[in-house]
Design a protein around this motif. Structure first.
Motif, PDB file in Angstrom:
ATOM      1  N   VAL A 115      -9.960  -7.651  -5.453  1.00  5.67           N
ATOM      2  CA  VAL A 115      -8.946  -6.693  -5.002  1.00  5.67           C
ATOM      3  C   VAL A 115      -9.220  -6.254  -3.564  1.00  5.67           C
ATOM      4  O   VAL A 115      -8.299  -6.136  -2.743  1.00  5.67           O
ATOM      5  CB  VAL A 115      -8.903  -5.466  -5.941  1.00  5.67           C
ATOM      6  N   SER A 116     -10.486  -6.025  -3.238  1.00  5.19           N
ATOM      7  CA  SER A 116     -10.852  -5.591  -1.879  1.00  5.19           C
ATOM      8  C   SER A 116     -10.492  -6.649  -0.841  1.00  5.19           C
ATOM      9  O   SER A 116      -9.916  -6.328   0.212  1.00  5.19           O
ATOM     10  CB  SER A 116     -12.357  -5.283  -1.812  1.00  5.19           C
ATOM     11  N   ALA A 118      -8.275  -9.017  -1.160  1.00  8.30           N
ATOM     12  CA  ALA A 118      -6.818  -9.148  -1.103  1.00  8.30           C
ATOM     13  C   ALA A 118      -6.227  -8.105  -0.156  1.00  8.30           C
ATOM     14  O   ALA A 118      -5.325  -8.396   0.639  1.00  8.30           O
ATOM     15  CB  ALA A 118      -6.221  -8.999  -2.501  1.00  8.30           C
ATOM     16  N   LYS A 119      -6.739  -6.890  -0.212  1.00  9.85           N
ATOM     17  CA  LYS A 119      -6.270  -5.829   0.684  1.00  9.85           C
ATOM     18  C   LYS A 119      -6.633  -6.117   2.134  1.00  9.85           C
ATOM     19  O   LYS A 119      -5.840  -5.866   3.041  1.00  9.85           O
ATOM     20  CB  LYS A 119      -6.871  -4.487   0.246  1.00  9.85           C
ATOM     21  N   VAL A 120      -7.831  -6.667   2.338  1.00 11.00           N
ATOM     22  CA  VAL A 120      -8.263  -7.000   3.698  1.00 11.00           C
ATOM     23  C   VAL A 120      -7.315  -8.010   4.341  1.00 11.00           C
ATOM     24  O   VAL A 120      -6.985  -7.910   5.531  1.00 11.00           O
ATOM     25  CB  VAL A 120      -9.709  -7.565   3.685  1.00 11.00           C
ATOM     26  N   GLY A 122      -4.224  -8.398   3.559  1.00 13.10           N
ATOM     27  CA  GLY A 122      -2.854  -7.929   3.470  1.00 13.10           C
ATOM     28  C   GLY A 122      -2.058  -8.531   2.337  1.00 13.10           C
ATOM     29  O   GLY A 122      -0.823  -8.626   2.403  1.00 13.10           O
ATOM     30  N   LEU A 123      -2.731  -8.920   1.265  1.00  7.88           N
ATOM     31  CA  LEU A 123      -2.064  -9.517   0.107  1.00  7.88           C
ATOM     32  C   LEU A 123      -1.896  -8.497  -0.998  1.00  7.88           C
ATOM     33  O   LEU A 123      -2.519  -7.432  -0.981  1.00  7.88           O
ATOM     34  CB  LEU A 123      -2.883 -10.709  -0.414  1.00  7.88           C
ATOM     35  N   ASN A 124      -1.047  -8.827  -1.949  1.00 11.50           N
ATOM     36  CA  ASN A 124      -0.870  -7.971  -3.116  1.00 11.50           C
ATOM     37  C   ASN A 124      -2.206  -7.836  -3.849  1.00 11.50           C
ATOM     38  O   ASN A 124      -2.830  -8.848  -4.195  1.00 11.50           O
ATOM     39  CB  ASN A 124       0.182  -8.594  -4.050  1.00 11.50           C
ATOM     40  N   PRO A 125      -2.686  -6.612  -4.092  1.00 11.38           N
ATOM     41  CA  PRO A 125      -3.982  -6.426  -4.774  1.00 11.38           C
ATOM     42  C   PRO A 125      -4.064  -7.131  -6.121  1.00 11.38           C
ATOM     43  O   PRO A 125      -5.158  -7.499  -6.567  1.00 11.38           O
ATOM     44  CB  PRO A 125      -4.065  -4.902  -4.945  1.00 11.38           C
ATOM     45  N   GLY A 128      -5.770 -10.235  -6.168  1.00 14.96           N
ATOM     46  CA  GLY A 128      -7.220 -10.103  -6.233  1.00 14.96           C
ATOM     47  C   GLY A 128      -7.716 -10.255  -7.663  1.00 14.96           C
ATOM     48  O   GLY A 128      -8.776 -10.837  -7.913  1.00 14.96           O
ATOM     49  N   ALA A 155       3.275  -9.776  -8.283  1.00 13.99           N
ATOM     50  CA  ALA A 155       2.318 -10.673  -7.620  1.00 13.99           C
ATOM     51  C   ALA A 155       2.891 -12.087  -7.605  1.00 13.99           C
ATOM     52  O   ALA A 155       2.670 -12.874  -8.520  1.00 13.99           O
ATOM     53  CB  ALA A 155       0.970 -10.643  -8.339  1.00 13.99           C
TER      54      ALA A 155
END
Length: 224
Positions: A115-116, A118-120, A122-125, A128, A155
Motif C-alpha cells: 500500500v505504501s 502504491a501511494k508513492v 500515485g496508484l490506487n492503494p 498495493g 482498483a
C-alpha cells in the motif's frame, strides 16, 4: 500474427506436455535437481519464455480455454488440507506457534509495504493489496477470488495485477527457496529430531506410509 486457439482438452494436453518437459529438463540439469526446483516451474518458465518471444516479435500467440482453471485450482487447494491434522499440529509444539506468529507478521508487512509503495507511485492503494498478501501469501486461488472485489472498489486491473504478482511470487519462491533451504540444511546439518517429537523411526514410517489402492484413491476423489 499467427494465433493458435486451444479448446479445453487441448489446453489440458498442453499443460501436461509442459509438465513433462519440466521433468525431463530437470533430470538433465544437475543445478535444478540439486536445488529442488520444481518441475512445473521449470516447464512453466520455458513456456513463458516461448510466449514472450511470440508476443514481442508479433510472430504468434496462444489462446487457452480457462474452463478447467477454477475447477482444478479448487481441487489443488482442497488436497493441500489432506496432509494436515490436529495430531500433527500438536506434535509441532512451539515450532508451529512461532511459525504461525512469524507468518502473520509477514502478512501484515506485505500489505503495509504494498500500500505504501502504491501511494508513492500515485496508484490506487488497493493495487498495493493486489501485490501484497493476497497474491504473495494466498497465491493464485486467493488472487482469483479477491481480484474482482478490488476492481469493484475501483482498483482497475486488480485481478490482472493480483494474478501476475502471484505468478511472480510462485516462481521466485521456488527459485529462491530451494537453494536457501538446501544451504541451511547442509550448514546446520538439519535432521528431524524424533526423540523430541516422542516418536521412533518405526512409528514415523507407520504414520507416513499409507499405501494407495483403488479404494483409497476413489475415496479421496469423492471427498475432493
Amino acid at each position: 500474427m499467427l494465433t493458435l486457439n486451444f479448446n479445453m482438452a487441448e489446453t489440458l494436453a498442453v499443460a501436461i506436455v509442459v509438465l513433462l518437459l519440466g521433468r525431463e529438463v530437470k533430470k538433465r540439469v544437475a543445478f535444478l535437481e540439486r536445488f529442488f526446483i520444481p518441475a512445473p516451474v521449470v516447464g512453466g518458465v520455458i513456456f513463458s519464455i516461448l510466449l514472450l518471444i511470440g508476443h514481442n516479435t508479433g510472430a504468434f500467440s496462444f489462446n487457452f480455454d480457462g474452463v478447467l482453471k477454477d475447477f482444478l485450482m479448487l481441487i489443488f487447494f482442497t488436497t493441500i488440507g489432506f496432509t494436515a491434522s490436529g495430531k500433527l499440529l500438536k506434535k509441532g509444539g512451539v515450532g508451529v506457534a512461532i511459525f504461525l506468529i512469524t507468518a502473520t507478521v509477514l502478512v501484515i508487512i506485505q500489505d503495509i509495504v504494498g500500500v505504501s509503495l502504491a501511494k508513492v507511485f500515485g496508484l490506487n492503494p488497493l493495487l498495493g493489496l493486489a501485490v501484497g498478501s493476497i497474491p504473495l501469501t494466498g497465491g493464485h486461488g486467493t488472487s482469483g477470488a479477491f481480484g474482482p472485489v478490488l476492481e469493484e472498489f475501483g482498483a482497475t486491473g486488480g485481478l490482472s495485477v493480483s494474478i501476475a504478482a502471484a505468478t511472480y511470487g510462485l516462481i521466485a519462491g521456488c527459485l529462491i527457496g530451494g537453494p536457501i533451504a538446501k544451504r541451511l540444511k547442509e550448514k546446520y546439518n538439519l535432521k528431524p529430531n524424533l526423540e523430541e517429537a516422542g516418536m521412533s523411526i518405526e512409528e514415523l514410517e507407520d504414520e507416513t506410509a499409507k499405501p494407495v489402492s483403488e479404494s483409497t484413491l476413489f475415496d479421496a476423489v469423492v471427498v475432493i
